[in-house]
Design an enzyme around this catalytic site. Structure first.
Site, PDB file in Angstrom:
ATOM      1  N   ASN A   1      43.815  50.547   6.608  1.00 49.28           N
ATOM      2  CA  ASN A   1      44.579  49.500   5.935  1.00 49.28           C
ATOM      3  C   ASN A   1      45.803  50.051   5.211  1.00 49.28           C
ATOM      4  OD1 ASN A   1      42.935  47.499   6.853  1.00 49.28           O
ATOM      5  ND2 ASN A   1      41.812  47.210   4.949  1.00 49.28           N
TER       6      ASN A   1
ATOM      7  N   HIS B   1      41.669  44.835  -9.342  1.00 47.76           N
ATOM      8  CA  HIS B   1      41.147  43.824  -8.425  1.00 47.76           C
ATOM      9  C   HIS B   1      39.989  44.361  -7.591  1.00 47.76           C
ATOM     10  CE1 HIS B   1      41.108  40.214  -6.048  1.00 47.76           C
ATOM     11  NE2 HIS B   1      41.458  40.849  -4.923  1.00 47.76           N
TER      12      HIS B   1
ATOM     13  N   ASP C   1      40.476  36.435  -8.962  1.00 48.07           N
ATOM     14  CA  ASP C   1      39.637  36.787 -10.106  1.00 48.07           C
ATOM     15  C   ASP C   1      39.727  35.718 -11.203  1.00 48.07           C
ATOM     16  OD1 ASP C   1      39.038  39.184  -8.782  1.00 48.07           O
ATOM     17  OD2 ASP C   1      40.825  40.136  -9.614  1.00 48.07           O
TER      18      ASP C   1
END
Length: 335
Positions: free
Chosen positions: A94, A179, A150
Site C-alpha cells: 500500500n 487513525h 473515528d
C-alpha cells in the site's frame, strides 16, 4: 469542482464515488483504478444528476487524464490484507501504491486538495507529504488524512450507549491522535461531558476501546471477508463535502473538521501542538476554508481530562513510530 477518486473500483472507492455523484458541488467526477473503473463509471453515470463522469485505467495516460485540472483528489487505493500476509507485507504494497499516486498528483495536480484514505493513514499521509516535498509542491494546508470515521463512531457509539437519550446527530465528540488502535483518542469529556461522567470505569474503558477498535467489529461481522468500506466511504465523503462547501464560500456550515495533518508552523495553532506533543503529524480539529486548513484548534489539548491525557501519551508513542515508518519509506526508496 473536478473531483478525482484514485482507487474508484475498490470497496471504499465505489460507495465513495456514488456519494460524490450525488453532490451538488461536483461538476466532473474522474474515476481511476488499475481495473474495473469503466464498469463503475458506466454504472453510476446512469444516476440522474448533472455530474459528468469519466473513467480511466492506467493505459493511454489514464492517471494523467484523471488528475489534470482536479480540484480535489481522494485516495482510497490499496489492497486488503490477505491470508498469510503480514502487516509489513501489506504496508509495503500500500505504501508503494500511495507513493506512486502522490507522485502523479505532484506532476499533474500540484494545486489540488488531497484527502488520503488509504491505510495506514498514520504512515501514508507522511508518505504523500514527503513525495510532494521532493517535487517542491507541498502545501500543508491542502493535505489531509481522513480520520472522520473515528468521530462518526464516537458519536454513534455513545448515542447507542445512552439508549436514545443522546442523538448522534446532535453530538460532536472530538477525536485526536491518529487513525489506528490506541493512537485513536476520543474526547468524550468534551463532546458529551455529563453522560460520560455518569459512566463507571468499566463502561468508560469499553466505550473508548470500541471506538479504537471499531474496525474489528466490522471485520468479524463480515467473517473476515471484508472491512469497514461503507462507513469509511461515508466518512471520506463527509470530510470532502466540508471542503467543497468551504470552497464555495459556505464557511459557516463547513467550518470545523478533524483530520490527520502536518503541523506546519505557518498554520495558526500548529506550533503549540507540535511543542506539546512532540510529533510533526497528528489528528486535531481544524478550521477549514476555501484554501484548505486555516487554523488548528490546539487549545483542545488543554481541556482533556486526566484519563484522556494518559491515552494521549500512549497514542503519541505509537504515532512517532508510524510517522517515522512512512517518512523512512520515501527517504529509503526512489519516488
Amino acid at each position: 469542482m473536478k473531483v478525482t477518486v484514485c482507487g474508484a473500483a475498490g470497496g471504499i472507492g465505489q460507495p465513495l464515488s456514488l456519494l460524490l455523484k450525488l453532490s451538488p458541488y461536483v461538476t466532473h467526477l474522474a474515476l481511476y483504478d488499475v481495473v474495473n473503473a469503466p464498469g463503475v463509471g458506466a454504472d453510476i453515470n446512469h444516476i440522474d444528476t448533472d455530474v459528468v463522469v469519466s473513467s480511466h485505467l492506467p493505459q493511454d495516460d489514464g492517471l494523467q487524464m484523471a488528475l489534470t485540472n482536479a480540484d480535489l483528489v481522494l485516495i482510497p487505493a490499496g489492497v486488503p490484507r490477505k491470508p498469510g500476509m503480514t502487516r509489513d507485507d501489506l504496508f509495503a504494497i500500500n505504501a508503494g501504491i500511495v507513493r506512486d499516486l502522490a507522485l502523479a498528483v505532484a506532476t499533474h495536480a500540484p494545486n489540488a486538495m488531497v484527502l488520503v484514505i488509504s491505510n495506514p493513514v498514520n504512515s501514508t499521509v507522511p508518505i504523500v507529504a514527503e513525495v510532494l516535498k521532493k517535487a517542491q509542491v507541498f502545501n500543508p494546508r491542502r493535505l489531509l488524512g481522513v480520520t472522520t470515521l473515528d468521530l462518526v463512531r464516537a458519536n454513534t457509539f455513545i448515542s447507542q450507549l445512552s439508549q436514545g437519550k443522546l442523538s448522534s446527530k446532535q453530538l460532536n465528540v472530538p477525536v485526536i491522535g491518529g487513525h489506528s488502535g490506541e493512537t485513536i483518542v476520543p474526547l468524550f469529556s468534551i463532546g458529551s461531558p455529563e453522560f460520560y461522567q455518569s459512566l463507571n470505569d468499566e463502561q468508560r474503558d469499553a466505550l473508548v476501546h470500541r471506538v479504537q477498535y471499531g474496525g474489528d467489529e466490522v471485520v468479524q461481522a463480515k467473517k473476515g471477508a471484508g472491512s469497514a468500506t461503507l462507513s469509511m466511504a461515508y466518512a471520506g465523503f463527509q470530510l470532502a463535502e466540508r471542503l467543497m462547501k468551504s470552497a464555495h464560500g459556505d464557511n459557516e456550515s463547513a467550518k470545523y473538521a478533524s483530520s490527520f495533518i502536518y503541523l506546519d508552523d505557518r498554520i495558526p495553532g500548529a506550533s503549540y501542538a507540535k511543542e506539546k506533543l512532540g510529533v510533526d503529524y497528528v489528528s486535531l480539529p481544524t478550521v477549514i476554508g476555501a484554501e484548505g486548513i486555516e487554523s488548528i484548534d490546539s487549545s483542545i489539548l488543554d481541556k482533556i481530562d486526566e484519563h484522556e491525557e494518559e491515552l494521549l501519551e500512549v497514542a503519541i508513542d505509537q504515532l512517532k513510530t508510524n510517522i517515522a515508518k512512512g517518512v523512512s519509506f520515501i527517504k529509503g526508496t526512489a519516488a
